[in-house]
Design a protein around this motif. Structure first.
Motif, PDB file in Angstrom:
ATOM      1  N   ASP A 127      45.706  44.929  36.525  1.00 33.54           N
ATOM      2  CA  ASP A 127      46.591  46.020  36.118  1.00 33.54           C
ATOM      3  C   ASP A 127      48.035  45.627  36.388  1.00 33.54           C
ATOM      4  O   ASP A 127      48.342  44.492  36.796  1.00 33.54           O
ATOM      5  CB  ASP A 127      46.204  47.313  36.839  1.00 33.54           C
ATOM      6  CG  ASP A 127      46.291  47.179  38.359  1.00 33.54           C
ATOM      7  OD1 ASP A 127      46.925  46.196  38.847  1.00 33.54           O
ATOM      8  OD2 ASP A 127      45.733  48.034  39.077  1.00 33.54           O
ATOM      9  N   GLU A 128      48.926  46.593  36.185  1.00 38.52           N
ATOM     10  CA  GLU A 128      50.357  46.287  36.318  1.00 38.52           C
ATOM     11  C   GLU A 128      50.750  45.972  37.751  1.00 38.52           C
ATOM     12  O   GLU A 128      51.789  45.346  37.987  1.00 38.52           O
ATOM     13  CB  GLU A 128      51.203  47.463  35.791  1.00 38.52           C
ATOM     14  CG  GLU A 128      51.016  48.781  36.562  1.00 38.52           C
ATOM     15  CD  GLU A 128      49.782  49.546  36.119  1.00 38.52           C
ATOM     16  OE1 GLU A 128      49.537  50.646  36.648  1.00 38.52           O
ATOM     17  OE2 GLU A 128      49.065  49.022  35.219  1.00 38.52           O
ATOM     18  N   ARG A 129      49.943  46.359  38.754  1.00 42.42           N
ATOM     19  CA  ARG A 129      50.255  46.057  40.151  1.00 42.42           C
ATOM     20  C   ARG A 129      49.590  44.768  40.623  1.00 42.42           C
ATOM     21  O   ARG A 129      49.749  44.386  41.774  1.00 42.42           O
ATOM     22  CB  ARG A 129      49.819  47.216  41.044  1.00 42.42           C
ATOM     23  CG  ARG A 129      50.628  48.481  40.848  1.00 42.42           C
ATOM     24  CD  ARG A 129      50.098  49.610  41.710  1.00 42.42           C
ATOM     25  NE  ARG A 129      48.705  49.949  41.345  1.00 42.42           N
ATOM     26  CZ  ARG A 129      47.974  50.832  42.008  1.00 42.42           C
ATOM     27  NH1 ARG A 129      48.467  51.431  43.085  1.00 42.42           N
ATOM     28  NH2 ARG A 129      46.745  51.104  41.602  1.00 42.42           N
ATOM     29  N   GLY A 130      48.838  44.137  39.740  1.00 42.47           N
ATOM     30  CA  GLY A 130      48.235  42.862  40.080  1.00 42.47           C
ATOM     31  C   GLY A 130      46.841  42.953  40.648  1.00 42.47           C
ATOM     32  O   GLY A 130      46.266  41.921  41.030  1.00 42.47           O
ATOM     33  N   PHE A 131      46.248  44.144  40.701  1.00 41.91           N
ATOM     34  CA  PHE A 131      44.887  44.285  41.207  1.00 41.91           C
ATOM     35  C   PHE A 131      43.888  43.979  40.085  1.00 41.91           C
ATOM     36  O   PHE A 131      44.135  44.277  38.910  1.00 41.91           O
ATOM     37  CB  PHE A 131      44.649  45.696  41.747  1.00 41.91           C
ATOM     38  CG  PHE A 131      45.367  45.969  43.030  1.00 41.91           C
ATOM     39  CD1 PHE A 131      44.838  45.529  44.242  1.00 41.91           C
ATOM     40  CD2 PHE A 131      46.584  46.653  43.043  1.00 41.91           C
ATOM     41  CE1 PHE A 131      45.497  45.789  45.431  1.00 41.91           C
ATOM     42  CE2 PHE A 131      47.248  46.911  44.228  1.00 41.91           C
ATOM     43  CZ  PHE A 131      46.707  46.468  45.433  1.00 41.91           C
TER      44      PHE A 131
END
Length: 420
Positions: A127-131
């Protein structure tokens, strides 16, 4: 590469290992607090030799861990990596068959759990947070679950390496001391021992990569050889001193009461010409040995000067401000083994110089050894000082003043109470 999906699949040879890795992955709750993936990789690489893992397997795990993100190891999601076999071949510089063999070995070793998609492809997206949202590939959760095992094995290997370094250093010191004692014995003409054979054994080639057990055995062997050489040297020196000498050390008195003529001379040994006080010191030693020690040390060389010129003695004195000559003798006796000085060298120095003067000589050796001036053999350096003492050429007072002057150029030394 099709393997198994969640522990079930067609590759039956890997099924048991996959089930074991899956059960280990189920216990994953993230790395312990304060532990990063770099620390995990470091402990794994240091523990790998004790687990029997080869370089190829270590490089594969390193490549997989590096492509993961730090947030993958927090426990929110499993740490998954999805590089293709082609990417791994390029990274590891290995053939495809070799990479596939390393992957199977990683599964058997319980390091990874293969989580493949239905068509056997590896892929994932974040996702956009890198998870990680969804991914298929190498599940590295078993690595995190084995953190404690890797850490313990890495610590044990570090301890073993420290012991190996210590034993290698001690072996070098013992072998140098053997050569020094044998060279001194050959120089003196002692023939009661096979000095050349002892030197050949001390110069023998050691194993290139000895194990800890081999180093311990070698250490015991060379310690026994040094003890034998030392005992032979002491015995040969004692027997040599017990033999009658052809020339007397003292001049003969004329059996007459007539005054000496103006041109009459007496032959006198060089050691008594160079050091006129030696004869009186020997006479005083027969009456009171403590008086000789006082005459040599306390009157000629003050104890305060020794302690001031050699501040390294503070590490071996319980109370430097209240130290006495007995404390100095005990202190240098404890410092001698740390410098690699054999007991025979200390005993020889005390016989040649007296107990207190030998302690001063050992203190100067300690100062030069700490400063790095003595790099090869402190025991050989002390024996050379004994030879100079026998010929009246050893002057300790100028050496102490020279050591005292060095302190003016050196940075201030921390008090003993503040040092660890």
């Amino acid at each position: 590469m099709q393997t198994v999906s969640n522990g079930v699949g067609d590759v039956r040879r890997l099924a048991d290992a996959q089930w074991a890795a899956a059960r280990l992955a189920d216990t994953y709750q993230g790395l312990p607090e304060g532990i990063s993936k770099a620390m995990l990789l470091d402990r794994f690489e240091r523990a790998a030799p004790r687990l029997g893992y080869g370089d190829g397997l270590v490089r594969l795990i390193r490549a997989l861990v590096r492509v993961t993100a730090e947030q993958d190891w927090t426990g929110r999601t499993h740490p998954l990596a999805w590089p293709s076999n082609d990417a791994l071949c390029e990274e590891l510089q290995r053939s495809r068959s070799c990479v596939q063999g390393l992957i199977r070995l990683a599964v058997r070793s319980g390091l990874v759990h293969m989580k493949d998609s239905g068509n056997g492809k590896r892929w994932g997206w974040r996702d956009e947070r890198g998870f990680i949202v969804e991914a298929f590939g190498f599940d590295l959760a078993p690595m995190a679950a084995r953190w404690d095992e890797f850490a313990d094995l890495a610590a044990a290997r570090s301890l073993e390496q420290a012991q190996r370094r210590h034993l290698k250093r001690k072996l070098g010191e013992i072998r140098r001391e053997i050569r020094t004692v044998c060279a001194d014995a050959v120089h003196r003409g002692f023939t009661t021992y096979d000095w050349a054979g002892a030197v050949d054994q001390a110069l023998g080639r050691l194993p290139r990569t000895p194990s800890l057990g081999e180093l311990e055995a070698l250490h015991e062997t060379f310690q026994a050889l040094l003890a034998a050489v030392d005992a032979a040297w002491v015995k040969a020196r004692k027997s040599t001193h017990d033999e009658p000498r052809g020339v007397l050390d003292e001049a003969q008195k004329e059996p007459t009461t007539q005054p000496r003529s103006a041109g009459a001379t007496y032959s006198s040994p060089r050691k008594e010409v160079v050091e006129p006080s030696a004869r009186s010191a020997r006479r005083a030693a027969e009456a009171d040995p403590a008086a000789v020690e006082a005459a040599i040390s306390e009157e000629v060389i003050p104890l305060s000067l020794v302690l001031e010129a050699v501040p390294e003695l503070e590490d071996f004195l319980e109370d430097p401000s209240a130290a006495q000559w007995e404390d100095l003798v005990d202190a240098v006796g404890r410092a001698a083994p740390l410098m690699g000085i054999n007991l025979s060298a200390v005993r020889e120095a005390r016989e040649a110089m007296g107990r207190n003067r030998a302690a001063i000589a050992l203190a100067t050796v300690l100062a030069r050894w700490k400063d790095g001036e003595i790099r090869s053999s402190a025991g050989g350096y002390l024996r050379a000082m004994c030879e100079r003492e026998r010929f009246g050429g050893l002057k300790l007072l100028p050496s102490l003043y020279g050591l005292k002057d060095r302190l003016a150029k050196a940075p201030p030394r921390a008090p003993a109470s503040r040092r660890g």
